[in-house]
Structures are given as C-alpha cells and as structure tokens.
Design a protein around this motif. Sequence first.
Motif, PDB file in Angstrom:
ATOM      1  N   MET A 156     -85.809  32.950  42.675  1.00 47.70           N
ATOM      2  CA  MET A 156     -85.739  34.013  41.762  1.00 47.70           C
ATOM      3  C   MET A 156     -86.673  35.061  42.078  1.00 47.70           C
ATOM      4  O   MET A 156     -87.947  34.692  42.530  1.00 47.70           O
ATOM      5  CB  MET A 156     -85.884  33.372  40.385  1.00 47.70           C
ATOM      6  N   THR A 157     -86.186  36.245  42.252  1.00 49.82           N
ATOM      7  CA  THR A 157     -87.314  37.490  42.506  1.00 49.82           C
ATOM      8  C   THR A 157     -87.059  38.632  41.403  1.00 49.82           C
ATOM      9  O   THR A 157     -85.835  38.425  40.863  1.00 49.82           O
ATOM     10  CB  THR A 157     -86.868  38.010  43.817  1.00 49.82           C
ATOM     11  N   SER A 158     -88.059  39.275  41.370  1.00 44.68           N
ATOM     12  CA  SER A 158     -88.056  40.417  40.281  1.00 44.68           C
ATOM     13  C   SER A 158     -87.365  41.510  41.076  1.00 44.68           C
ATOM     14  O   SER A 158     -87.386  41.876  42.370  1.00 44.68           O
ATOM     15  CB  SER A 158     -89.346  40.722  39.940  1.00 44.68           C
ATOM     16  N   ASP A 166     -77.722  39.420  36.803  1.00 43.02           N
ATOM     17  CA  ASP A 166     -79.372  39.155  36.582  1.00 43.02           C
ATOM     18  C   ASP A 166     -79.613  38.440  35.480  1.00 43.02           C
ATOM     19  O   ASP A 166     -79.020  38.238  34.576  1.00 43.02           O
ATOM     20  CB  ASP A 166     -79.901  40.323  36.599  1.00 43.02           C
ATOM     21  N   THR A 191     -85.340  35.365  27.086  1.00 42.20           N
ATOM     22  CA  THR A 191     -84.500  35.682  28.251  1.00 42.20           C
ATOM     23  C   THR A 191     -83.028  35.640  27.745  1.00 42.20           C
ATOM     24  O   THR A 191     -82.799  34.934  26.943  1.00 42.20           O
ATOM     25  CB  THR A 191     -84.672  34.895  29.438  1.00 42.20           C
ATOM     26  N   ASP A 253     -89.038  42.376  32.427  1.00 43.63           N
ATOM     27  CA  ASP A 253     -88.858  41.903  33.800  1.00 43.63           C
ATOM     28  C   ASP A 253     -87.182  41.664  34.010  1.00 43.63           C
ATOM     29  O   ASP A 253     -86.483  41.177  32.906  1.00 43.63           O
ATOM     30  CB  ASP A 253     -89.622  40.792  34.081  1.00 43.63           C
ATOM     31  N   LYS A 255     -85.047  39.201  36.485  1.00 43.71           N
ATOM     32  CA  LYS A 255     -84.771  38.393  37.695  1.00 43.71           C
ATOM     33  C   LYS A 255     -83.602  38.157  38.598  1.00 43.71           C
ATOM     34  O   LYS A 255     -82.615  38.308  37.641  1.00 43.71           O
ATOM     35  CB  LYS A 255     -85.480  37.115  37.122  1.00 43.71           C
ATOM     36  N   ARG A 256     -83.556  38.340  39.747  1.00 41.91           N
ATOM     37  CA  ARG A 256     -82.446  38.197  40.401  1.00 41.91           C
ATOM     38  C   ARG A 256     -82.425  36.895  41.310  1.00 41.91           C
ATOM     39  O   ARG A 256     -83.500  36.749  41.841  1.00 41.91           O
ATOM     40  CB  ARG A 256     -82.163  39.650  41.168  1.00 41.91           C
TER      41      ARG A 256
END
Length: 450
Positions: A156-158, A166, A191, A253, A255-256
């Motif tokens: 996971m990256t921002s 996402d 989330t 945020d 997350k992808r």
Amino acid sequence: MNVTRQEVNAETALLTVQVSPADYQSKVAASLDKYRKQAKIPGFRPGKVPMGLIQKQYGKGVLAEEMNKLVSDALYAYVQENKLEILGNPIPKEGSEVKGDFDNPGDFEFVYEIGYAPTIDLKLTNKSKYDYVQVKIDDKLIDQQIDDLRRRYGKMTSTDEVNETDMILAQFVELNEDGSIKEGGIMHSSTTSMEFIEDKKVKKSLVGKKVGDKVTVSASAITRGDSDKAAMLGIKPEELANHSDSYQMTINDIKRMELAELNQELFDKLFGEGAISSEKELRERIGADLKNMFANDSDRLLTREVYRDLVENTPVNLPDTFLKRWIQLSNEKPITIEQIEADYDSYAKDLKWQLIQGHIFKANDIKLDNAEVIEFTKGLIANQFAQYGIPAPEDAELTKQAAGALQNRDEANRIYDMLAETKLTQYFKDTVKLNSKEISYDEFVELASK
C-alpha cells in the motif's frame, strides 16, 4: 415367546409378539431382588425389606420395563433373522391395545407395524447422458488471477487522488437533516474501500477527490450492510437506529495498492524457489491450477444434476402413512400431524435420495473402509496446510492428526459424507455418458448458485 407377521400391503406389515410368563418371570424376579437389596425404607434394614412390599411398590413398573426390553429384542431379532429391509423402527399399531393385565400378569400380546424399504429400480447406464460443465480457462481469467496474486503480494502506498480501487482514510462526522454538524454526534476516523461501493453514482462522485476534501456521504452507500457500517462509525450495530445516515467525510489519506512486479522474486514466493522462471510458465501453471481447482466444482454440479434427475424420475414407493406416524412417535419433542404434513415432502425427498444412494453403494459394492477414510482425512488436513502456504507434516504426524479428527463424531460424519460423495461422483463419471461443456467463469458461478 413367538413373533408372527401379517402382510398389510406391499409397503407395511404387522408383527404380533406373544409373551408368556415363562419369558419374563425370572427377569422380573431378578430385577425385584436387586431393588430389594438397594431399597431404603424406614423401619427395615437394607436388604431385609419384605419381598411383598417390594412387589407392591415396584412390581408393575419393573414388569413394564422388562416387557419393553423383551418385546424390543424380539422384534429386532425377527427383523434380522428374516432379513427384512425396513424404514425406521417398528411402532405400536394405531388403535391396538395390549392384550394382558399388568396387575395380574399372565400371557401378553403386542402388535407392531413396520414399513418396508422400497425396491429401487435404478435406470442409470452408459446411455444416460449428462452435461459435464467446466470453466473455460481463458486469458481473461488467467489475467484476473495474476492480478489478484500481484495485489496479494503488493504494498500500500499513499496517493493524492481517489480512483476506483483505492482505500480512503477519513474522519466521519455525523450531520443533521439540514446538513449541519450534529452536536454530540459521531466523530470517528476510519476507512472505506472504493472497491466495495456498489452504488455507481456514489462511486463516481468520489473518484478524483483529494486529501483534505470534505464530502457529504450516506454511510449506507459506502458500506456493505449494518455490521460494516457500524464498524466504520465505531459503534455497535444495535446503536445504528439512534444515529443519522448522513456524514461529513474529510479525506485524510488515500491508499493505493501497488501491484507486485512480475519477477523471479514473486515467482519464488508463489511456487517455491526455481519452480517458475518466466511469465509464460507462470500463466501455464496458473491455468493448470485453475483447471484443477474448478474440477471439484464441476464434479459437484454433475452430482447435483444426476441427483435431481434420479430423485424426480426413479419410482420409489414409500409407506407414507407409516412414516408420518413413525416421525411423530420418534420425535424428541411433541409434534402434530399438521406439522409433519407441512415438512413431509422435503423429508420424503431426502429419504428417497438416501435409499437411491444406498442402492448404488450396495449394488456396486462401494465401501468406505477405515484405511481409506484415514487416507482421505490426511489429504484434507494436508490441503488445509497448503492453503496457508505451510508444508504438510510428516506422514506419521498426519496419520495421528487424521485419527484425532475422526474421534469427533460430528467431524467424522462430515468426512464420511465427503468421501461418500466423492465415490458417488466417481461412479457417475464412470457409468454415464458425459457431454463436456465449457462456459465462462461468470456463467459457471451463476449456474452453481442456482
């Protein structure tokens, strides 16, 4: 003691049990003597209670108990000796009375009814034709599987902007009907996943939003059911009724999932070091694994189809009146004939299938021996380890775990049923003519869900 049989019709018969004093007197006397030794009656020392008093207090009950044992044993022995195939157990004939006097015991006569198991004439041969439906393993399905594996091993990256897959990290603030913030309402950080939002309009409205954006959303529209919604809002499901469905969502945020690269490192993680060395080999391996995975589902669909056909088209004459009374008398809790009638069709269908299945096993000498059950159970346990990517234990340990699993009655019954179905499916595949038919994964899922 004498048991005689009178045929009522092709489906039922009456068994008459005649009992004379010589059959029960010694057993009753022995039971009463045991009562005498154990009885504690004021005024008498243990074991010294007069037999007349014991007879008066316990005699009738002991006689009834011993008589019940004698009659049950006689009925069971008669059925076994005469090799009668019956359903359920013998039950007292409706409207009949016991001939004999328990107050002045002499000769007794009891009349019971039995229901015969019907003869099964199964017309299943190599001329019987059934579709054998399989999933078409095409490039699209393999691509989906590869994407799933890359996602599973990805990270996971921002990111700055929301897309359709996402995960959004946000603060949810409860609103009043006029859109103002509700005093004392919910304020909770949680989330929500874009992939799980089914409302296309809501999903489209969120695509392109950025960190810091504030959006008014319906909690129901971005979650999947009450449990999911309550978890997102940080409350218990039973508390939902006390709160609004409208919330201000502030995006903190985004997350992808960054898919894992298709390289040797991923190949080794998936299948072990050096087992796969190229994308071509990966696709071939996944295609083979998918084919094996769906094979069991194809087998189940075949068995389901044959089951439906046999139950609908195999003549099986059940002693319905007898079975309804037997269900009523053998049920642990009181049940009315009206209740039995309401569920009887389903019960009869299940019984019919059991009889057909039993006939297939007997006619083809299909058995479930202990060694085979152990090996089958070991296979199930090994598959469980494989699902978690853990090597199966050594054979001795697997055997020990299999034996332990079979000690649990419910688990043992489940395993025996699974093995029986496996053997039944193999019998169908060996016996009937299969018309192989490939369909898409989506069509297969739809067919399996019917």
